[in-house]
Design a protein around this motif. Structure first.
Motif, PDB file in Angstrom:
ATOM      1  N   SER A   1       0.849  -1.125  -0.035  1.00 27.72           N
ATOM      2  CA  SER A   1       0.127   0.077   0.028  1.00 27.72           C
ATOM      3  C   SER A   1       0.804   1.138  -0.071  1.00 27.72           C
ATOM      4  O   SER A   1       1.890   1.093   0.359  1.00 27.72           O
ATOM      5  CB  SER A   1      -0.813   0.028   1.257  1.00 27.72           C
ATOM      6  N   ASP A   2       0.482   2.372  -0.507  1.00 24.27           N
ATOM      7  CA  ASP A   2       1.012   3.696  -0.472  1.00 24.27           C
ATOM      8  C   ASP A   2       1.446   4.189   0.822  1.00 24.27           C
ATOM      9  O   ASP A   2       2.477   4.891   1.126  1.00 24.27           O
ATOM     10  CB  ASP A   2       0.240   4.789  -1.189  1.00 24.27           C
ATOM     11  N   GLU A   3       0.612   3.770   1.789  1.00 24.35           N
ATOM     12  CA  GLU A   3       1.097   3.883   3.050  1.00 24.35           C
ATOM     13  C   GLU A   3       2.515   3.588   3.658  1.00 24.35           C
ATOM     14  O   GLU A   3       3.319   4.443   4.367  1.00 24.35           O
ATOM     15  CB  GLU A   3       0.356   3.145   4.209  1.00 24.35           C
ATOM     16  N   LEU A   4       3.058   2.599   2.907  1.00 16.31           N
ATOM     17  CA  LEU A   4       4.416   2.191   3.390  1.00 16.31           C
ATOM     18  C   LEU A   4       5.590   2.751   2.300  1.00 16.31           C
ATOM     19  O   LEU A   4       6.594   2.607   2.609  1.00 16.31           O
ATOM     20  CB  LEU A   4       4.709   0.637   3.299  1.00 16.31           C
TER      21      LEU A   4
ATOM     22  N   GLY B   1       8.624   3.708   6.214  1.00 16.90           N
ATOM     23  CA  GLY B   1       7.904   2.716   5.369  1.00 16.90           C
ATOM     24  C   GLY B   1       8.594   1.231   6.044  1.00 16.90           C
ATOM     25  O   GLY B   1       7.649   0.321   6.283  1.00 16.90           O
ATOM     26  N   GLU B   2       9.711   1.258   6.025  1.00 11.30           N
ATOM     27  CA  GLU B   2      10.603   0.031   6.399  1.00 11.30           C
ATOM     28  C   GLU B   2       9.987  -0.376   7.906  1.00 11.30           C
ATOM     29  O   GLU B   2       9.809  -1.779   8.422  1.00 11.30           O
ATOM     30  CB  GLU B   2      12.027   0.068   6.279  1.00 11.30           C
ATOM     31  N   THR B   3      10.208   0.630   8.793  1.00  9.64           N
ATOM     32  CA  THR B   3       9.813   0.407  10.162  1.00  9.64           C
ATOM     33  C   THR B   3       8.393   0.182  10.366  1.00  9.64           C
ATOM     34  O   THR B   3       8.277  -0.972  11.264  1.00  9.64           O
ATOM     35  CB  THR B   3       9.951   1.893  10.891  1.00  9.64           C
ATOM     36  N   LYS B   4       7.516   0.662   9.587  1.00 10.31           N
ATOM     37  CA  LYS B   4       5.952   0.303   9.527  1.00 10.31           C
ATOM     38  C   LYS B   4       6.008  -1.315   9.363  1.00 10.31           C
ATOM     39  O   LYS B   4       5.214  -2.191  10.166  1.00 10.31           O
ATOM     40  CB  LYS B   4       5.262   0.927   8.990  1.00 10.31           C
ATOM     41  N   ALA B   5       6.639  -1.725   8.298  1.00  3.68           N
ATOM     42  CA  ALA B   5       6.590  -3.175   7.804  1.00  3.68           C
ATOM     43  C   ALA B   5       7.184  -4.090   8.967  1.00  3.68           C
ATOM     44  O   ALA B   5       6.515  -4.960   9.256  1.00  3.68           O
ATOM     45  CB  ALA B   5       7.339  -3.137   6.454  1.00  3.68           C
TER      46      ALA B   5
ATOM     47  N   GLY C   1      10.405  10.007  -6.798  1.00  2.00           N
ATOM     48  CA  GLY C   1       9.461  10.416  -6.446  1.00  2.00           C
ATOM     49  C   GLY C   1       8.213   9.640  -6.586  1.00  2.00           C
ATOM     50  O   GLY C   1       7.111   9.903  -5.690  1.00  2.00           O
ATOM     51  N   GLN C   2       8.257   8.725  -7.229  1.00  2.06           N
ATOM     52  CA  GLN C   2       7.175   7.779  -7.542  1.00  2.06           C
ATOM     53  C   GLN C   2       7.323   6.488  -6.626  1.00  2.06           C
ATOM     54  O   GLN C   2       8.288   6.095  -6.497  1.00  2.06           O
ATOM     55  CB  GLN C   2       6.960   7.397  -8.895  1.00  2.06           C
ATOM     56  N   ILE C   3       5.962   6.145  -5.939  1.00  4.02           N
ATOM     57  CA  ILE C   3       6.141   5.179  -4.965  1.00  4.02           C
ATOM     58  C   ILE C   3       6.243   3.735  -5.632  1.00  4.02           C
ATOM     59  O   ILE C   3       5.468   3.448  -6.378  1.00  4.02           O
ATOM     60  CB  ILE C   3       4.934   5.233  -4.178  1.00  4.02           C
ATOM     61  N   HIS C   4       7.321   3.004  -5.403  1.00  5.47           N
ATOM     62  CA  HIS C   4       7.426   1.711  -6.073  1.00  5.47           C
ATOM     63  C   HIS C   4       7.032   0.565  -4.915  1.00  5.47           C
ATOM     64  O   HIS C   4       7.791   0.405  -4.086  1.00  5.47           O
ATOM     65  CB  HIS C   4       8.902   1.445  -6.171  1.00  5.47           C
TER      66      HIS C   4
ATOM     67  N   GLY D   1      11.247   1.982  -2.523  1.00  4.21           N
ATOM     68  CA  GLY D   1      10.671   3.421  -1.943  1.00  4.21           C
ATOM     69  C   GLY D   1      10.161   4.110  -2.956  1.00  4.21           C
ATOM     70  O   GLY D   1       9.432   3.970  -3.865  1.00  4.21           O
ATOM     71  N   LEU D   2      10.671   5.428  -2.781  1.00  6.37           N
ATOM     72  CA  LEU D   2      10.375   6.459  -4.056  1.00  6.37           C
ATOM     73  C   LEU D   2      11.804   6.692  -5.147  1.00  6.37           C
ATOM     74  O   LEU D   2      12.052   7.670  -5.658  1.00  6.37           O
ATOM     75  CB  LEU D   2      10.307   7.876  -3.597  1.00  6.37           C
ATOM     76  N   ASN D   3      12.470   5.695  -5.134  1.00  8.34           N
ATOM     77  CA  ASN D   3      13.536   5.336  -5.983  1.00  8.34           C
ATOM     78  C   ASN D   3      14.762   6.280  -5.491  1.00  8.34           C
ATOM     79  O   ASN D   3      15.594   6.648  -6.331  1.00  8.34           O
ATOM     80  CB  ASN D   3      13.394   5.808  -7.743  1.00  8.34           C
TER      81      ASN D   3
END
Length: 420
Positions: A48-51, A60-64, A147-150, A133-135
């Motif tokens: 999801s975009d949340e991560l 996002g890594e910490t949330k995962a 800047g794009q979410i991968h 991440g965002l590359n």
């Protein structure tokens, strides 16, 4: 037919027992089967975009990692080390290939749980959960995608979800297995297998009789032909037949002997541990922002998780799993160079050469006498300071050419003539 009251009571009791047996058999079957809904839940959240693409060192890594820790705690598993499931590690990456002086420190988190069956052997089942991440680390295959979410649904929320589901299956299995299981979720894979290297450094000390490692990387895109690549089958003579014996019905297996490839099983193979690597194939969304959860084949992933469950159980029952070095290198992406040196580079930051983590048999480096642990400093006259300059030097070499390759071995400079 007339039934006496005594016979009727016996028959009723037997019927009730039959229902009871059937009920428990069904309950056990449910526990031992992968649950598609669980896989969907895990993948949908992780991708999801949340991560924000789960970049190593990011929020996002910490949330995962917190999500995994909560799942392992619910299953009653114990941490691999200390009181937490988190295993911290650090490394550096060069984010600008044209700047040899500047590197960025990264702090990563593996999440590792243990099912301790008091057995005398241990099997690691792992997958990497980090993505691009965002590359920020420039690993995207899509131009101008900063800047794009991968989201990395297939790479590798799919394998991560499978490991979580296998942890549930084994921990709730009513039959005690003949092995301990280490469920390892790695970060830092996209920067060079950093997390798996961290675990591989200590696994044989913590669990001396670690007999096997199974790696699941990109298992979410099973196609209509049900093609599944299983790598590492050459790392032990027992594997080809065992892998075929438990093959899911209708699946087409592509067997690859190599214990070395662009994923985390390599770290364990290099420690002389037999491995298997499961992979449903690359696709147009590989390392792009379009690798999303709505493209995952969830039913296919469920079958693959069940397959690994069967394989892991079978491996735990084997009396001996001899380790064999392999010769063939597998890759899940298109080679970018005309030649290969046949080494596994160390991606850690360095200013005086690039460390060599592994040397592949019967490839140019091995044939010339280069060894694991050497530090590569030059290809011809082209200086190698780290992995970026190594790739630049390698891209200038053509097939069939011979070049002097300079390495440092125990502080001493050595030059080898390498035929590419």
């Amino acid at each position: 037919m007339f039934l006496s009251k005594t016979y009727f009571k016996k028959l009723t009791t037997l019927s009730l027992l039959g229902i009871s047996v059937l009920y428990f058999a069904q309950e056990k079957a449910q526990v031992e089967q992968a649950n598609e809904s669980n896989l969907r839940k895990h993948i949908t959240y992780l991708a999801s975009d949340e991560l924000q693409g789960r970049l190593t060192g990011s929020e996002g890594e910490t949330k995962a990692a917190n999500y995994f820790s909560a799942e392992f705690k619910k299953l009653g598993l114990k941490p691999y080390e200390g009181k937490e499931f988190i295993q911290n590690f650090e490394y550096s990456v060069k984010l600008n290939p044209h700047d040899d002086q500047t590197s960025t420190p990264i702090k990563g988190k593996n999440v590792i749980a243990v099912l301790d069956n008091k057995a005398d052997r241990t099997i690691v089942i792992g997958a990497h959960y980090d993505h691009l991440g965002l590359n920020e680390h420039h690993n995207s295959t899509l131009a101008n995608s900063a800047g794009q979410i991968h989201n990395g649904a297939d790479d590798n929320a799919s394998g991560t979800a499978a490991v979580l589901e296998l942890a549930r299956m084994f921990s709730q299995n009513k039959t005690k297995e003949n092995a301990n299981y280490v469920f390892a979720l790695f970060s830092g894979e996209e920067d060079g297998l950093m997390g798996s290297k961290k675990l591989a450094e200590t696994i044989k000390t913590t669990y001396p009789n670690t007999i096997f490692m199974i790696n699941m990387d990109m298992v979410g895109r099973l196609n209509d032909k049900k093609d599944l690549t299983v790598g590492g089958v050459g790392t032990s003579p027992i594997l080809p037949e065992l892998v075929k014996k438990h093959k899911p019905e209708g699946f087409n297996l592509a067997l690859d002997e190599s214990g070395v490839g662009p994923s985390d099983h390599t770290s364990f193979y290099l420690k002389d541990i037999p491995v298997l690597f499961l992979f449903t194939g690359t696709h147009n969304d590989y390392h792009k922002p379009t690798d999303d959860s709505d493209k995952i084949n969830y039913s296919g992933g469920t079958v693959i998780a069940n397959y690994v469950f069967d394989l892991a159980n079978a491996l735990g029952n084997e009396k001996e799993i001899p380790f064999v070095k392999t010769k063939v290198v597998a890759s899940k992406s298109v080679p970018k160079y005309k030649v290969s040196l046949g080494i596994m580079p160390n991606y850690a930051d360095s200013k005086d050469g690039m460390g060599i983590d592994g040397v592949i048999d019967n490839r140019p480096a091995a044939n010339a006498g280069i060894l694991q642990g050497d530090v590569l400093t030059k290809i011809g006259k082209c200086e190698v300071k780290e992995v970026y300059s190594y790739m630049d030097c390698l891209s200038k070499v053509n097939a069939g050419e011979e070049h002097p390759v300079t390495v440092k071995r125990n502080g001493e400079e050595k030059i080898f003539n390498v035929k590419f």
